[in-house]
Design an enzyme around this catalytic site. Sequence first.
Site, PDB file in Angstrom:
ATOM      1  N   CYS A 110       0.852  -1.181   0.000  1.00  0.00           N
ATOM      2  CA  CYS A 110       0.000   0.000   0.000  1.00  0.00           C
ATOM      3  C   CYS A 110       0.892   1.236   0.000  1.00  0.00           C
ATOM      4  O   CYS A 110       1.877   1.289   0.746  1.00  0.00           O
ATOM      5  CB  CYS A 110      -0.889  -0.015   1.241  1.00  0.00           C
ATOM      6  SG  CYS A 110      -1.928   1.441   1.395  1.00  0.00           S
ATOM      7  N   HIS A 152      -8.995  -3.618  -2.262  1.00  0.00           N
ATOM      8  CA  HIS A 152      -8.031  -2.794  -1.514  1.00  0.00           C
ATOM      9  C   HIS A 152      -8.466  -1.326  -1.507  1.00  0.00           C
ATOM     10  O   HIS A 152      -8.466  -0.667  -0.448  1.00  0.00           O
ATOM     11  CB  HIS A 152      -6.647  -2.952  -2.162  1.00  0.00           C
ATOM     12  CG  HIS A 152      -5.544  -2.190  -1.499  1.00  0.00           C
ATOM     13  ND1 HIS A 152      -4.486  -2.790  -0.874  1.00  0.00           N
ATOM     14  CD2 HIS A 152      -5.341  -0.850  -1.360  1.00  0.00           C
ATOM     15  CE1 HIS A 152      -3.671  -1.862  -0.378  1.00  0.00           C
ATOM     16  NE2 HIS A 152      -4.168  -0.671  -0.666  1.00  0.00           N
ATOM     17  N   GLU A 153      -8.864  -0.806  -2.676  1.00  0.00           N
ATOM     18  CA  GLU A 153      -9.225   0.625  -2.763  1.00  0.00           C
ATOM     19  C   GLU A 153     -10.530   0.910  -2.024  1.00  0.00           C
ATOM     20  O   GLU A 153     -10.665   1.935  -1.350  1.00  0.00           O
ATOM     21  CB  GLU A 153      -9.320   1.076  -4.226  1.00  0.00           C
ATOM     22  CG  GLU A 153      -8.022   0.962  -5.016  1.00  0.00           C
ATOM     23  CD  GLU A 153      -6.819   1.558  -4.304  1.00  0.00           C
ATOM     24  OE1 GLU A 153      -6.949   2.590  -3.627  1.00  0.00           O
ATOM     25  OE2 GLU A 153      -5.730   0.952  -4.408  1.00  0.00           O
ATOM     26  N   HIS A 156     -10.056   1.251   1.565  1.00  0.00           N
ATOM     27  CA  HIS A 156      -9.573   2.587   1.953  1.00  0.00           C
ATOM     28  C   HIS A 156     -10.746   3.527   2.228  1.00  0.00           C
ATOM     29  O   HIS A 156     -10.674   4.371   3.134  1.00  0.00           O
ATOM     30  CB  HIS A 156      -8.715   3.200   0.845  1.00  0.00           C
ATOM     31  CG  HIS A 156      -7.263   2.847   0.924  1.00  0.00           C
ATOM     32  ND1 HIS A 156      -6.487   3.120   2.026  1.00  0.00           N
ATOM     33  CD2 HIS A 156      -6.432   2.253   0.033  1.00  0.00           C
ATOM     34  CE1 HIS A 156      -5.243   2.700   1.801  1.00  0.00           C
ATOM     35  NE2 HIS A 156      -5.185   2.169   0.609  1.00  0.00           N
TER      36      HIS A 156
END
Length: 193
Positions: A110, A152-153, A156
Amino acid sequence: MKLEIVQAGDPVLRQLARPLLADEIAAPGLQQTIADMLETLRLAPGVGLAAPQIGLGLQLAIIEDRPQYHAAWTPEQLRARQRRPVDFHVLINPELEIDSHSQVEFFEGCLSVAGYTAEVGRHCRVRVRYLDQHGEKQVVEAEGWYARILQHEIDHLNGTLYIDRMKPRTFMSLANYQDRWRNAEDEARRIFG
Ligand code: ZN
């Protein structure tokens, strides 16, 4: 303009990002933010960047997995990861739907936990409904590495980092991963798993 990527410990990375309103999507300021995010992502370089990573608590992320990033990987590694190029695109207010029961484990990193990597289990297939940069509704069905990037995004945007999902004993510096384990991931799994 290149933006600063905030690092773990900044509270913005741990907050739930708020959805964008229609008039905010239409405003010229957002298009400039997206252009700045793309410049920042390409310079990093990376395959995805979410607004909290540039200090904005907004439901906005960009993704781009360019063919030149694949040159360092063997065909077998790319095949195992189901990694194929993904054109640049913008996700606004995304909704993630898991489309598989199984997970696959690979090392990921990341830009906000710079210099480290760890093995993370991610769902193989996902469906994401989102608005593009013009505010148009879109749906994408993704598998493999693209599905991993999406998870993953979107994590966030929910204040979650991969370190919350990693196998803790696989956490290591990127330098050690590249020097010692990248071509021996099975062994890494045995030792650190
Ligand atoms: Zn990240």
